[in-house]
Design a protein around this motif. Structure first.
Motif, PDB file in Angstrom:
ATOM      1  N   GLU A 161      -6.539   1.757 -21.597  1.00  0.00           N
ATOM      2  CA  GLU A 161      -7.074   2.970 -20.971  1.00  0.00           C
ATOM      3  C   GLU A 161      -8.113   2.604 -19.906  1.00  0.00           C
ATOM      4  O   GLU A 161      -8.115   3.160 -18.807  1.00  0.00           O
ATOM      5  CB  GLU A 161      -7.710   3.866 -22.037  1.00  0.00           C
ATOM      6  CG  GLU A 161      -8.227   5.174 -21.498  1.00  0.00           C
ATOM      7  CD  GLU A 161      -8.827   6.047 -22.594  1.00  0.00           C
ATOM      8  OE1 GLU A 161      -9.835   6.712 -22.302  1.00  0.00           O
ATOM      9  OE2 GLU A 161      -8.285   6.057 -23.711  1.00  0.00           O
TER      10      GLU A 161
ATOM     11  N   TRP B   9       1.858  -3.434 -30.692  1.00  0.00           N
ATOM     12  CA  TRP B   9       2.296  -2.201 -30.041  1.00  0.00           C
ATOM     13  C   TRP B   9       3.644  -1.740 -30.608  1.00  0.00           C
ATOM     14  O   TRP B   9       3.832  -0.565 -30.891  1.00  0.00           O
ATOM     15  CB  TRP B   9       2.395  -2.409 -28.526  1.00  0.00           C
ATOM     16  CG  TRP B   9       2.802  -1.159 -27.817  1.00  0.00           C
ATOM     17  CD1 TRP B   9       4.030  -0.843 -27.335  1.00  0.00           C
ATOM     18  CD2 TRP B   9       1.968  -0.038 -27.514  1.00  0.00           C
ATOM     19  NE1 TRP B   9       4.018   0.400 -26.749  1.00  0.00           N
ATOM     20  CE2 TRP B   9       2.758   0.911 -26.860  1.00  0.00           C
ATOM     21  CE3 TRP B   9       0.632   0.240 -27.751  1.00  0.00           C
ATOM     22  CZ2 TRP B   9       2.257   2.132 -26.427  1.00  0.00           C
ATOM     23  CZ3 TRP B   9       0.132   1.460 -27.318  1.00  0.00           C
ATOM     24  CH2 TRP B   9       0.942   2.381 -26.669  1.00  0.00           C
TER      25      TRP B   9
ATOM     26  N   LYS C 287       3.433  -0.233 -34.194  1.00  0.00           N
ATOM     27  CA  LYS C 287       2.544   0.912 -34.397  1.00  0.00           C
ATOM     28  C   LYS C 287       3.225   2.095 -35.066  1.00  0.00           C
ATOM     29  O   LYS C 287       2.580   2.877 -35.765  1.00  0.00           O
ATOM     30  CB  LYS C 287       1.891   1.342 -33.097  1.00  0.00           C
ATOM     31  CG  LYS C 287       2.807   1.972 -32.076  1.00  0.00           C
ATOM     32  CD  LYS C 287       2.013   2.348 -30.831  1.00  0.00           C
ATOM     33  CE  LYS C 287       2.856   2.824 -29.702  1.00  0.00           C
ATOM     34  NZ  LYS C 287       3.896   3.759 -29.964  1.00  0.00           N
TER      35      LYS C 287
ATOM     36  N   GLU D 235      -5.655  -0.489 -27.174  1.00  0.00           N
ATOM     37  CA  GLU D 235      -5.406   0.799 -26.519  1.00  0.00           C
ATOM     38  C   GLU D 235      -6.591   1.200 -25.646  1.00  0.00           C
ATOM     39  O   GLU D 235      -6.405   1.706 -24.534  1.00  0.00           O
ATOM     40  CB  GLU D 235      -5.113   1.878 -27.564  1.00  0.00           C
ATOM     41  CG  GLU D 235      -3.745   1.720 -28.203  1.00  0.00           C
ATOM     42  CD  GLU D 235      -3.514   2.674 -29.372  1.00  0.00           C
ATOM     43  OE1 GLU D 235      -4.504   3.067 -30.042  1.00  0.00           O
ATOM     44  OE2 GLU D 235      -2.345   2.988 -29.613  1.00  0.00           O
ATOM     45  N   ALA D 236      -7.805   0.945 -26.120  1.00  0.00           N
ATOM     46  CA  ALA D 236      -9.000   1.250 -25.329  1.00  0.00           C
ATOM     47  C   ALA D 236      -9.049   0.379 -24.074  1.00  0.00           C
ATOM     48  O   ALA D 236      -9.395   0.858 -22.991  1.00  0.00           O
ATOM     49  CB  ALA D 236     -10.260   1.038 -26.173  1.00  0.00           C
TER      50      ALA D 236
ATOM     51  N   LEU E  44      -5.291  -2.829 -32.734  1.00  0.00           N
ATOM     52  CA  LEU E  44      -4.496  -2.015 -31.812  1.00  0.00           C
ATOM     53  C   LEU E  44      -5.372  -0.973 -31.121  1.00  0.00           C
ATOM     54  O   LEU E  44      -5.216  -0.720 -29.929  1.00  0.00           O
ATOM     55  CB  LEU E  44      -3.335  -1.338 -32.551  1.00  0.00           C
ATOM     56  CG  LEU E  44      -2.394  -0.508 -31.689  1.00  0.00           C
ATOM     57  CD1 LEU E  44      -1.714  -1.377 -30.631  1.00  0.00           C
ATOM     58  CD2 LEU E  44      -1.355   0.184 -32.547  1.00  0.00           C
ATOM     59  N   ARG E  45      -6.325  -0.407 -31.859  1.00  0.00           N
ATOM     60  CA  ARG E  45      -7.236   0.565 -31.239  1.00  0.00           C
ATOM     61  C   ARG E  45      -8.035  -0.074 -30.103  1.00  0.00           C
ATOM     62  O   ARG E  45      -8.255   0.528 -29.060  1.00  0.00           O
ATOM     63  CB  ARG E  45      -8.163   1.172 -32.289  1.00  0.00           C
ATOM     64  CG  ARG E  45      -7.476   2.195 -33.180  1.00  0.00           C
ATOM     65  CD  ARG E  45      -8.471   3.012 -33.991  1.00  0.00           C
ATOM     66  NE  ARG E  45      -9.179   2.218 -34.975  1.00  0.00           N
ATOM     67  CZ  ARG E  45      -8.729   1.955 -36.200  1.00  0.00           C
ATOM     68  NH1 ARG E  45      -7.551   2.400 -36.583  1.00  0.00           N
ATOM     69  NH2 ARG E  45      -9.460   1.245 -37.037  1.00  0.00           N
ATOM     70  N   VAL E  46      -8.449  -1.322 -30.295  1.00  0.00           N
ATOM     71  CA  VAL E  46      -9.183  -2.039 -29.247  1.00  0.00           C
ATOM     72  C   VAL E  46      -8.275  -2.261 -28.041  1.00  0.00           C
ATOM     73  O   VAL E  46      -8.679  -2.056 -26.890  1.00  0.00           O
ATOM     74  CB  VAL E  46      -9.730  -3.382 -29.780  1.00  0.00           C
ATOM     75  CG1 VAL E  46     -10.298  -4.227 -28.659  1.00  0.00           C
ATOM     76  CG2 VAL E  46     -10.764  -3.142 -30.865  1.00  0.00           C
TER      77      VAL E  46
ATOM     78  N   ARG F 255      -4.187  -2.477 -37.302  1.00  0.00           N
ATOM     79  CA  ARG F 255      -4.376  -1.149 -36.696  1.00  0.00           C
ATOM     80  C   ARG F 255      -5.716  -1.064 -35.962  1.00  0.00           C
ATOM     81  O   ARG F 255      -5.806  -0.468 -34.893  1.00  0.00           O
ATOM     82  CB  ARG F 255      -4.272  -0.053 -37.761  1.00  0.00           C
ATOM     83  CG  ARG F 255      -2.827   0.339 -38.052  1.00  0.00           C
ATOM     84  CD  ARG F 255      -2.738   1.529 -38.996  1.00  0.00           C
ATOM     85  NE  ARG F 255      -2.871   1.149 -40.391  1.00  0.00           N
ATOM     86  CZ  ARG F 255      -1.949   0.499 -41.089  1.00  0.00           C
ATOM     87  NH1 ARG F 255      -0.823   0.153 -40.520  1.00  0.00           N
ATOM     88  NH2 ARG F 255      -2.143   0.205 -42.351  1.00  0.00           N
ATOM     89  N   SER F 256      -6.751  -1.700 -36.526  1.00  0.00           N
ATOM     90  CA  SER F 256      -8.050  -1.670 -35.844  1.00  0.00           C
ATOM     91  C   SER F 256      -7.983  -2.488 -34.552  1.00  0.00           C
ATOM     92  O   SER F 256      -8.584  -2.109 -33.547  1.00  0.00           O
ATOM     93  CB  SER F 256      -9.176  -2.168 -36.756  1.00  0.00           C
ATOM     94  OG  SER F 256      -9.044  -3.543 -37.033  1.00  0.00           O
TER      95      SER F 256
ATOM     96  N   ASP G  60      -4.270  -2.851 -42.039  1.00  0.00           N
ATOM     97  CA  ASP G  60      -5.402  -2.059 -41.531  1.00  0.00           C
ATOM     98  C   ASP G  60      -6.147  -2.826 -40.438  1.00  0.00           C
ATOM     99  O   ASP G  60      -6.577  -2.242 -39.447  1.00  0.00           O
ATOM    100  CB  ASP G  60      -6.366  -1.704 -42.663  1.00  0.00           C
ATOM    101  CG  ASP G  60      -5.779  -0.671 -43.619  1.00  0.00           C
ATOM    102  OD1 ASP G  60      -4.840   0.043 -43.224  1.00  0.00           O
ATOM    103  OD2 ASP G  60      -6.257  -0.590 -44.764  1.00  0.00           O
ATOM    104  N   THR G  61      -6.264  -4.140 -40.609  1.00  0.00           N
ATOM    105  CA  THR G  61      -6.917  -4.969 -39.588  1.00  0.00           C
ATOM    106  C   THR G  61      -6.117  -4.934 -38.295  1.00  0.00           C
ATOM    107  O   THR G  61      -6.684  -4.841 -37.206  1.00  0.00           O
ATOM    108  CB  THR G  61      -7.070  -6.417 -40.083  1.00  0.00           C
ATOM    109  OG1 THR G  61      -7.804  -6.405 -41.308  1.00  0.00           O
ATOM    110  CG2 THR G  61      -7.787  -7.285 -39.069  1.00  0.00           C
TER     111      THR G  61
END
Length: 81
Positions: free
Chosen positions: A74, A5, A8, A70-71, A66-68, A63-64, A60-61
């Protein structure tokens, strides 16, 4: 998750990152960063050798991942967990 986080928005030097993580000891931050580097989530770059200065950034791994995270955040917000 906290380390990703904070990374980012771009690379951070070790001491900046440790300061932002608040209650974690520098030893613990160092251990986690080493583990995350081995897993391919963060990249360690030596930017100065005297005195030693190291910066960390997300791969890149990372960042992917981090997307998980963040989901998941949420979802917990929506479901009030």
């Amino acid at each position: 998750g906290s380390i990703l986080w904070h990374l980012k928005d771009g690379p951070l030097r070790f001491n900046e990152l440790a300061r932002q993580l608040g209650g974690a000891s520098k030893k613990m931050v160092d251990q986690r960063l080493k583990e995350m580097e081995e897993q391919g989530l963060v990249l360690r770059e030596v930017i100065s050798t005297r005195p030693i200065a190291v910066a960390y950034s997300m791969t890149d791994t990372g960042r992917s991942a981090l997307r998980v995270l963040e989901a998941l955040k949420e979802w917990t917000d929506v479901n009030r967990f």
